[in-house]
Design a protein around this motif. Structure first.
Motif, PDB file in Angstrom:
ATOM      1  N   GLY A  78      10.439  43.495 103.840  1.00  9.42           N
ATOM      2  CA  GLY A  78      11.879  43.661 103.988  1.00  9.42           C
ATOM      3  C   GLY A  78      12.298  44.276 105.313  1.00  9.42           C
ATOM      4  O   GLY A  78      13.417  44.060 105.780  1.00  9.42           O
ATOM      5  N   GLY A  98       3.899  46.192 109.415  1.00 13.49           N
ATOM      6  CA  GLY A  98       3.146  47.436 109.633  1.00 13.49           C
ATOM      7  C   GLY A  98       3.527  48.587 108.713  1.00 13.49           C
ATOM      8  O   GLY A  98       2.847  49.609 108.680  1.00 13.49           O
ATOM      9  N   THR A 107       5.291  51.797 106.650  1.00 10.74           N
ATOM     10  CA  THR A 107       5.583  53.173 107.021  1.00 10.74           C
ATOM     11  C   THR A 107       4.675  53.575 108.173  1.00 10.74           C
ATOM     12  O   THR A 107       5.100  54.167 109.165  1.00 10.74           O
ATOM     13  CB  THR A 107       5.307  54.111 105.829  1.00 10.74           C
ATOM     14  OG1 THR A 107       6.088  53.678 104.722  1.00 10.74           O
ATOM     15  CG2 THR A 107       5.616  55.551 106.150  1.00 10.74           C
ATOM     16  N   GLY A 150      12.356  39.484 103.906  1.00 15.02           N
ATOM     17  CA  GLY A 150      13.358  39.903 102.923  1.00 15.02           C
ATOM     18  C   GLY A 150      12.729  40.809 101.881  1.00 15.02           C
ATOM     19  O   GLY A 150      11.534  41.117 101.949  1.00 15.02           O
ATOM     20  N   ALA A 208      11.552  41.606  98.096  1.00 19.95           N
ATOM     21  CA  ALA A 208      11.028  40.815  96.984  1.00 19.95           C
ATOM     22  C   ALA A 208      11.323  41.461  95.636  1.00 19.95           C
ATOM     23  O   ALA A 208      11.369  42.686  95.519  1.00 19.95           O
ATOM     24  CB  ALA A 208       9.514  40.663  97.143  1.00 19.95           C
ATOM     25  N   ALA A 213       2.222  46.164  97.291  1.00 16.36           N
ATOM     26  CA  ALA A 213       1.808  47.184  98.273  1.00 16.36           C
ATOM     27  C   ALA A 213       3.090  47.745  98.878  1.00 16.36           C
ATOM     28  O   ALA A 213       3.290  47.717 100.088  1.00 16.36           O
ATOM     29  CB  ALA A 213       0.912  46.551  99.331  1.00 16.36           C
TER      30      ALA A 213
END
Ligand code: FAD
Ligand code: NAI
Length: 464
Positions: free
Chosen positions: A34, A39, A41, A113, A115, A138
């Motif tokens: 999104g 990569g 955080t 985007g 999910a 994840a």
């Protein structure tokens, strides 16, 4: 036929590594992210930008504190904050673009985007539903909130770690709430950049869970660098008044009430799993009582064909733990045997000096019936560390007293985060302290201190 063998939700170190490994194993893979960049955080607002600021502030400290001692004379540099932020952004950008390149190279589709999971095998992104045989969640984590404290990263006065990485200016004063990894890394970076930093911690020691001796020495070193500590203090409220904030806290020992004012307050009291918007309740994915996604030994959730990894599941919230789980679950999905050794996950705090640990602390090793021996070696006895002006720490190696097997290691010292891997490999191979003591270590290196600590588990260190 589903379009994909695997859809990974989240492109942080857990998700992107999982996607790459699955593609390498021949699966048709998509990864939904999104954010604007890949990569997670770690690359965008975590590991990488924080290490850029830590590095820059360390360099500044060297020029101010140590250059003259080495006969390097001349004007001391000043901070251009906008340029330093630019260096940080470039470091981040280079890495996030690198993941994009790896996705293309491995023919992974990036579905842009947010999910949600409509049902096992059905992932919705925007208006489109994508079909897949397997799903790996994840989705990572977000800063935990603190009652009575409102974070506003845009205003830059009361911030979480994301705001602290992009402050409008270097504050003259900063209160850090929480003496954990984020608080100490960013707190020490800002202290080196000139802020007066006070760390307010609920418990009676910094870095909970670390070896007790390391906690004490680490606090001493940071205090010498100018950080002030208020321990055993419960923060009840933070009030913003114009361009300052007032932190109100109660000392737990006597319930006395206190307050400190600062230009900036960093709230660093932990992170919580991020699962919002995934629709997990709808599809029967169970959570733990602390809101993590519940998984079995193979990272399988309570819903068929749906797996979860990284910060969203229980365990240490570390990028390399997420990466290891990402690789392992990809292998499980591809019909192989994925494995993560949770007993050998190193933890590193990237302050100067660094703090690194793996395995059991002395306290944990002694908690059962097991007899342990502890070999300790101070960096004062290490020529290289002394030349680097970083000889205040030590290496502490913990071994089983009967079998000599290495159980854990704790290091405060220069490049501790690199040195710890020698012990990780040793532990993976079930090595003894003597195995390390008998291994020739190059001179002059800081790693010699690891060998000396291993020698101290036997007949004694040479340079102590
Ligand atoms: P994340 O990296 O959080 O990635 C999850 C991704 O999923 C995010 O990009 C998110 O946008 C996306 N996502 C979530 N939900 C959806 C959805 N529904 N649809 C699409 N996308 C979604 N760890 C270390 O090991 N070393 C360090 O030095 C270190 N430094 C840190 C410094 C800071 C300031 C912080 C905050 C953290 C640090 N960490 C460090 C921790 C590390 O960042 C995390 O452990 C790691 O990022 C977890 O990886 P992950 O893949 O599980 O999740
Ligand atoms: P943390 O869990 O490391 O530390 C939070 C600290 O805040 C603890 O010491 C806790 O006792 C204290 N605290 C909690 N409530 C409080 C209150 N009301 N008042 C005062 N103190 C309070 O969490 P942190 O530092 O926010 O980091 C989050 C995660 O990010 C960690 O789990 C860590 O693994 C990861 N991380 C890892 C890094 C690394 O590996 N170098 C760097 C930065 C983050």
């Amino acid at each position: 036929m589903p379009t994909y063998d695997l859809i990974v939700i989240g492109a942080g170190p857990g998700g992107y590594v999982c996607a790459i490994r699955a593609a390498q194993l021949g699966l048709k893979v998509a990864c939904v992210e999104g954010r604007e960049t890949l990569g997670g955080t770690c690359l965008n607002v975590g590991c990488i930008p924080s290490k850029a600021l830590l590095h820059a502030s360390h360099m500044l400290h060297e020029t101010h504190e140590n250059f003259e001692k080495m006969g390097l004379m001349g004007a001391k540099p000043k901070v251009d904050w906008a340029k330093m932020q630019g260096y940080k952004a470039e470091t981040v950008g280079g890495n996030t673009k690198g993941i994009e390149f790896l996705f293309k190279k491995n023919k992974i589709d990036w579905l842009k985007g947010w999910a949600s999971i409509e049902a096992p095998g059905k992932v919705k992104v925007g208006d489109q539903i994508h079909e897949t045989k397997n799903i790996v969640i994840a989705s990572g984590s977000e800063p935990a909130s603190l009652k009575g404290v409102e974070v506003d990263n845009d205003a830059g006065i009361v911030v979480d770690s994301t705001g602290a990485l992009s402050l409008p200016k270097i504050p003259k004063s900063m209160v850090v709430i929480g003496a954990g990894v984020i608080g100490l890394e960013l707190g020490s970076a800002y202290a080196r950049l000139g802020a007066e930093v006070t760390v307010v911690e609920f418990l009676d020691a910094i870095t909970p869970g670390m070896d007790g001796e390391v906690q004490k020495q680490f606090q001493k070193i940071l205090a010498k660098q100018g950080l002030k500590f208020v321990l055993g203090a419960a923060v009840s409220e933070v009030e913003v008044e114009k361009d300052k904030a007032e932190v109100k806290y109660k000392l737990r020992k006597d319930d006395s009430e206190h307050e400190i004012k600062a230009e900036c307050v960093l709230v660093a009291t932990g992170r919580r799993p991020y699962v919002a918007g995934l629709g997990l309740d709808k599809i029967g994915v169970a959570l733990t009582d602390r809101g993590f996604i519940q998984i079995d030994d193979h990272w399988q959730t309570s819903a068929p064909g749906i797996y979860a990894i990284g910060d969203a599941v229980p365990g240490p919230m570390l990028a390399h733990k997420a990466e290891d789980e990402g690789m392992a679950v990809a292998e499980v999905i591809a019909g192989k045997h994925g494995h993560v050794n949770y007993d050998v996950i190193p933890g590193v705090i990237y302050t100067t000096p660094e703090v690194a640990s793996v395995g059991l602390t002395e306290e944990a090793a002694k908690a059962g019936d097991r007899k342990v021996k502890v070999g300790k070696f101070p960096f004062m006895g290490n020529a290289r560390a002394k030349a680097l002006f970083q000889a205040e720490g030590f290496v502490k190696l913990i071994a089983d007293a009967e079998t000599d097997r290495v159980l854990g290691c704790h290091i405060i010292g220069p490049n501790a985060g690199e040195m710890i891997h020698e012990i990780c490999v040793a532990m993976e191979f079930g090595a003894s302290a003597q195995d390390i003591a008998l291994t020739c270590h190059a001179h002059p290196t800081c790693s010699e201190a690891v060998r000396e600590a291993a020698l101290a588990c036997g007949d004694g260190a040479i340079h102590a």
